[in-house]
Design a protein around this motif. Structure first.
Motif, short mmCIF file in Angstrom:
data_model
loop_
_atom_site.label_atom_id
_atom_site.label_comp_id
_atom_site.label_asym_id
_atom_site.label_seq_id
_atom_site.Cartn_x
_atom_site.Cartn_y
_atom_site.Cartn_z
N ALA A 1 113.66 32.46 -25.54
CA ALA A 1 114.73 33.46 -25.54
C ALA A 1 115.97 32.92 -26.24
O ALA A 1 116.63 33.63 -27.03
CB ALA A 1 115.06 33.87 -24.10
N LEU A 2 116.31 31.67 -25.98
CA LEU A 2 117.46 31.04 -26.64
C LEU A 2 117.26 30.96 -28.15
O LEU A 2 118.17 31.27 -28.93
CB LEU A 2 117.68 29.64 -26.08
N LEU A 3 116.07 30.55 -28.55
CA LEU A 3 115.79 30.43 -29.99
C LEU A 3 115.85 31.79 -30.67
O LEU A 3 116.32 31.90 -31.81
CB LEU A 3 114.42 29.77 -30.19
N ARG A 4 115.39 32.82 -29.97
CA ARG A 4 115.48 34.16 -30.56
C ARG A 4 116.93 34.60 -30.67
O ARG A 4 117.35 35.18 -31.68
CB ARG A 4 114.69 35.17 -29.72
N ALA A 5 117.72 34.32 -29.61
CA ALA A 5 119.14 34.68 -29.64
C ALA A 5 119.85 33.98 -30.80
O ALA A 5 120.70 34.58 -31.48
CB ALA A 5 119.80 34.31 -28.31
N GLU A 6 119.50 32.72 -31.04
CA GLU A 6 120.11 31.99 -32.15
C GLU A 6 119.64 32.56 -33.49
O GLU A 6 120.43 32.72 -34.42
CB GLU A 6 119.74 30.51 -32.05
N LYS A 7 118.36 32.89 -33.58
CA LYS A 7 117.81 33.44 -34.83
C LYS A 7 118.49 34.75 -35.20
O LYS A 7 118.71 35.04 -36.38
CB LYS A 7 116.30 33.65 -34.67
N GLU A 8 118.85 35.54 -34.18
CA GLU A 8 119.50 36.83 -34.44
C GLU A 8 121.02 36.70 -34.55
O GLU A 8 121.73 37.70 -34.64
CB GLU A 8 119.12 37.82 -33.35
N GLY A 9 121.50 35.46 -34.53
CA GLY A 9 122.93 35.24 -34.79
C GLY A 9 123.86 35.45 -33.61
O GLY A 9 125.07 35.47 -33.79
N ALA A 10 123.31 35.57 -32.40
CA ALA A 10 124.15 35.85 -31.24
C ALA A 10 124.77 34.59 -30.65
O ALA A 10 125.90 34.62 -30.16
CB ALA A 10 123.34 36.58 -30.17
N VAL A 11 124.03 33.49 -30.67
CA VAL A 11 124.54 32.25 -30.07
C VAL A 11 124.25 31.07 -30.99
O VAL A 11 123.45 31.16 -31.92
CB VAL A 11 123.88 31.98 -28.69
N LYS A 12 124.93 29.97 -30.68
CA LYS A 12 124.66 28.70 -31.35
C LYS A 12 124.15 27.73 -30.30
O LYS A 12 124.79 27.52 -29.27
CB LYS A 12 125.95 28.16 -31.98
N ILE A 13 122.97 27.13 -30.54
CA ILE A 13 122.37 26.20 -29.59
C ILE A 13 122.78 24.77 -29.94
O ILE A 13 122.84 24.40 -31.12
CB ILE A 13 120.83 26.32 -29.62
N ASN A 14 123.04 23.99 -28.91
CA ASN A 14 123.35 22.58 -29.10
C ASN A 14 122.55 21.76 -28.09
O ASN A 14 122.47 22.12 -26.91
CB ASN A 14 124.84 22.31 -28.92
N ILE A 15 121.93 20.69 -28.55
CA ILE A 15 121.19 19.78 -27.66
C ILE A 15 121.89 18.43 -27.73
O ILE A 15 121.98 17.83 -28.80
CB ILE A 15 119.72 19.66 -28.08
N ASP A 16 122.41 17.99 -26.61
CA ASP A 16 123.25 16.80 -26.61
C ASP A 16 123.06 16.03 -25.31
O ASP A 16 122.30 16.45 -24.43
CB ASP A 16 124.72 17.20 -26.78
N VAL A 17 123.81 14.90 -25.19
CA VAL A 17 123.67 14.06 -24.01
C VAL A 17 124.22 14.71 -22.76
O VAL A 17 123.84 14.38 -21.64
CB VAL A 17 124.37 12.70 -24.23
N ASP A 18 125.14 15.65 -22.95
CA ASP A 18 125.75 16.37 -21.83
C ASP A 18 126.41 17.62 -22.40
O ASP A 18 126.38 17.84 -23.61
CB ASP A 18 126.78 15.49 -21.11
N VAL A 19 126.99 18.42 -21.53
CA VAL A 19 127.67 19.63 -21.98
C VAL A 19 128.87 19.23 -22.83
O VAL A 19 129.75 18.49 -22.37
CB VAL A 19 128.13 20.50 -20.80
N LEU A 20 128.89 19.71 -24.07
CA LEU A 20 129.99 19.38 -24.97
C LEU A 20 131.26 20.09 -24.49
O LEU A 20 131.26 21.31 -24.32
CB LEU A 20 129.65 19.81 -26.39
#
Length: 776
Positions: free
Chosen positions: A240-259
């Protein structure tokens, strides 16, 4: 270095360990698959060889065999390339051998992929490894002064990208030394393993709204401010997150903790919260940077000293941070992202396959004359009458709804069709105007009862994919004289009679029982769904004298060409009298016959056993059993069979499992494994989402099962969701263990949100709170 010697043994042992089966079973199955045997054939007729592996186990084995062989091919190619380029160290070689996934393999190979001469390579050629050693020994000296000792002023005009350019200036020499350290961090296998383990255990996936996408991305509002630990995030949420990002609604970030957010424009509690997040983030990030520093031989205390790059300590600090932030973190995040997607894809395909299996094996209504209604408003309701075998008897269109409102004319026309053709079933598509058309059918049943006609039943049928079939090449061949709009009504009628026989004509991705199907690999999804269809078709068996080419093509050992040749031969020569006659069909050779013969049925032919699931290779044994029981096919006294000992009929080629299956077939020849037909009764007066209210108890049909729950068609043009938490008062790990697609269930309405078109349902019909959990 070579890996070829033990590859096959390793693959087979890996599969045995993963599936929890014996190595001998794996070896036997692999040999049969490599020799061209199909999974249905092996599962049904080669139980002795595999020690009873099921079709589910064999499918898992087949898929893992394909993946692991591809993995080994890629491993060999990478090892060969690294060896040729003199980059294969013992440590890297061991890591490559130990890699268990393609993603892990590619992550190890990534730092070495480039063929061009990197700055680190040029720096080593220029002797800058000595400069690196000097810098590590004197952290408080001037970095520029140390580097100056390696400069050759006469090369000041050297061309960039050459060894000479590295030593042309002190800045160049320092840049080369840094490149050596960055590459060392990037190619350190032990470091990568340590960082990856912690990243998986403590890292976080976050998503933030893309400014200006509040309205366009409203359906993804749950992810506008989102964070979850990598190790806890479920597969369906990843997709669901990847689809939301693909459609331009959100930006996903994978990091050591919440930026943390920027604090410059924050005040009060918001600023305090941001400062706390920043402290937590810096604390976690510092662990990674300390670990990187230690792997490079740099004291971790260096990172705590404040200094600019003029001193070595500041230069080293920046080098470590560049290694982590620009090299290692992006690679780790990319690897985790790929891992999450692949697991999400695997789970999504598994859910789709499970739902498709349930739908294909849904109960058939049987060979009854059926009236198919494809609902519509302005374009009218398309009508088709088919006989018990699905042959079209008559079609038309009626206009009972707005704008024409020809209710009485429509009823009169339908009543005439029912009486004239002895219709017993009315199949109503569940699309637009379905409930209005259902009311029309209800009025029709009242008129029929008044006229002395009883026993007619109306059923709402999923019409997913009917329009795809209508416009397909297959439909134009099967129904060449029918308008495309009327073919849908025929399909709706036929899928009530026999869902399996009709649904195999449609691309499974158009049937609507999967989630995120457009977000996964089409090839992987196609393989899984084709396997499900093949297993379902062969589990039920196929009447070769009436089956469509689409159904025949799914029989084990057959393909589209053979299926079309069978139909052409049948049309030219008449019905097949025996299974043996199939060998006269062009392109249908002995191997295809061996694989398919047990799954095709011939009723009323010259060989009575052809109507059963007994394979022709076992006919002599089957006849011996019948003779000893004093019976014939289709007229077997089960008590007489029970007196016989299956072990007495075991031969060199037919073991006890197959003999036991033969006994079962002779007791009930050609038995259908599908359940008894049953339909849901939608509540009167509940026709739209606005008619619903919390607390209502309704009947519906499971339309789709997902990892997080099940969708139920309750007759309001919008499926409701039974979340997994509403399925039972005890914990449910897999919704498929509770409900199946096509199953009729009773549900309680929990919540209704007309604006968002969301209906929350529960299988727990009594609204009792769950027992309080004890605190740990």
């Amino acid at each position: 270095m070579t890996l070829a010697g033990s590859t096959h043994r390793t693959i087979e042992q890996t599969i045995a360990d993963e599936l929890g089966i014996k190595l001998t079973q794996v070896r036997a199955a692999v040999q049969l698959l490599d020799n061209g045997s199909t999974v249905p054939f092996i599962a049904r007729y080669r139980k002795e060889a595999t020690d009873g592996l099921t079709d589910v186990q064999l499918r898992a084995l087949e898929e893992r065999l394909r993946y692991l062989r591809e993995l080994e091919e890629r491993r060999e190619a990478i090892v060969r390339t690294l060896h040729e380029r003199a980059l294969l160290t013992d440590e890297l070689g061991e890591a490559l051998v130990a890699a268990t996934t393609k993603n892990e393999l590619e992550a190890l190979y990534a730092p070495h992929k480039t063929k061009r001469k990197t700055l680190a390579f040029l720096a080593r050629e220029a002797g800058m490894e000595s400069l690196v050693e000097d810098l590590l020994e004197v952290p408080f000296a001037s970095a520029y002064d140390i580097a100056q000792a390696y400069v050759e002023p006469e090369l000041a005009d050297a061309e960039p990208g050459t060894v000479e350019h590295v030593v042309a200036h002190a800045d160049n020499a320092l840049e080369g030394a840094r490149a050596i350290l960055l590459e060392a961090a990037s190619t350190d296998v032990a470091l990568a393993t340590t960082l990856h383990q912690r990243f998986i255990r403590r890292g976080v996936v976050t998503a933030r709204l893309v400014p200006g996408q509040e309205v366009a991305g409203a359906k993804f509002s749950d992810y506008f401010e989102f964070s979850e630990e990598i190790r806890r995030i479920p597969s369906h949420r990843v997709l669901a997150l990847l689809r939301a990002e693909k459609e331009g609604a959100v930006k996903i970030n994978i990091d050591v903790d919440v930026l943390p957010p920027a604090k410059s424009k924050l005040t009060g509690a918001a600023r305090e919260a941001a400062e706390i997040l920043a402290e937590e983030y810096d604390r976690e990030r510092s662990w990674y940077e300390r670990t990187v520093a230690e792997s490079l031989g740099i004291g971790a205390q260096v990172l705590n000293m404040v200094s600019d790059e003029e001193r070595v300590v500041g230069w080293l600090t920046k080098t470590v941070r560049l290694a982590w932030r620009q090299r290692l973190l992006p690679r780790l995040a990319g690897q985790v992202r790929t891992d999450l997607f692949e697991q999400g894809q695997k789970d999504a395909i598994g859910v789709f396959a499970s739902n498709l299996r349930d739908l294909l094996l849904a109960a058939p209504a049987g060979e009854h004359p059926t009236l198919g209604l494809d609902p519509g408003l302005r374009t009218g309701v398309k009508v088709a009458v088919v006989d018990g075998t699905g042959q079209v008897l008559e079609t038309c269109a009626i206009y009972p709804h707005v704008p024409r409102n020809q209710w009485e004319d429509a009823l009169a026309r339908l009543e005439d069709l029912v009486k004239r053709y002895g219709v017993q079933l009315i199949a109503i598509g569940n699309g637009t105007a379905s409930r209005e058309t259902d009311r029309l059918a209800a009025d029709l049943l009242k008129r029929l009862t008044s006229a002395g006609v009883s026993g007619v039943q109306k059923v709402t049928v999923s019409e997913a994919g009917a329009s795809v079939y209508s416009a397909s090449e297959l439909a134009s061949v099967e129904l060449p004289d029918l308008d495309v709009s009327l073919r849908g009504a025929v399909s709706i009628a036929r899928r009530l009679q026999d869902p399996l026989a009709e649904l195999v004509k449609i691309d499974p991705q158009s049937i609507g029982v999967g989630q995120y199907q457009h977000d996964v690999s089409p090839a992987a999804l196609g393989r899984a769904l084709d396997a499900v269809i093949e297993d379902c078709v062969n589990a039920v068996g196929v009447l070769v004298n009436s089956a469509s080419p689409a159904l025949l093509a799914r029989v084990a050992g057959f393909n589209r060409t053979i299926a079309e040749n069978i139909v052409a031969y049948r049309n030219e020569n008449g019905p097949f009298a025996s299974r043996q006659d199939l060998l006269n069909v062009p392109r249908l050779g002995p191997k295809a016959f061996e694989q398919a013969a047990g799954f095709v049925r011939i009723i009323g032919g010259t060989e009575p056993l052809d109507a059963s699931g007994v394979h022709p290779e076992a006919y002599p044994v089957a006849r011996a059993i019948l003779a000893d029981a004093g019976a014939s096919v289709g007229a077997v006294d089960e008590a007489a069979l029970a007196q016989l000992n299956p072990a007495h009929y075991v031969t060199d080629t037919l073991g006890l499992p197959t003999i036991t299956d033969i006994f079962a077939e002779l007791a009930k020849p050609g038995r259908d494994p599908r359940p008894v037909f049953k339909t849901a009764q939608f509540a009167e007066g509940i026709e739209s989402i606005s008619d619903l209210a919390p607390g209502m108890i309704l009947e519906g049909t499971v339309s789709n099962v997902a990892a997080f729950g099940a969708f139920i068609d309750i007759g309001v043009h919008q499926d409701g969701l039974v979340h997994v938490s509403q399925m039972s008062r005890s914990f449910v790990s897999d919704p498929h263990t509770v409900v199946k697609s096509g199953e009729v269930v009773r549900v309680r309405v929990v919540e209704v949100d007309p604006k968002r078109k969301r209906i929350s349902l529960s299988l727990m019909l009594e609204d009792k709170p769950a027992p309080a959990r004890k605190r740990r």
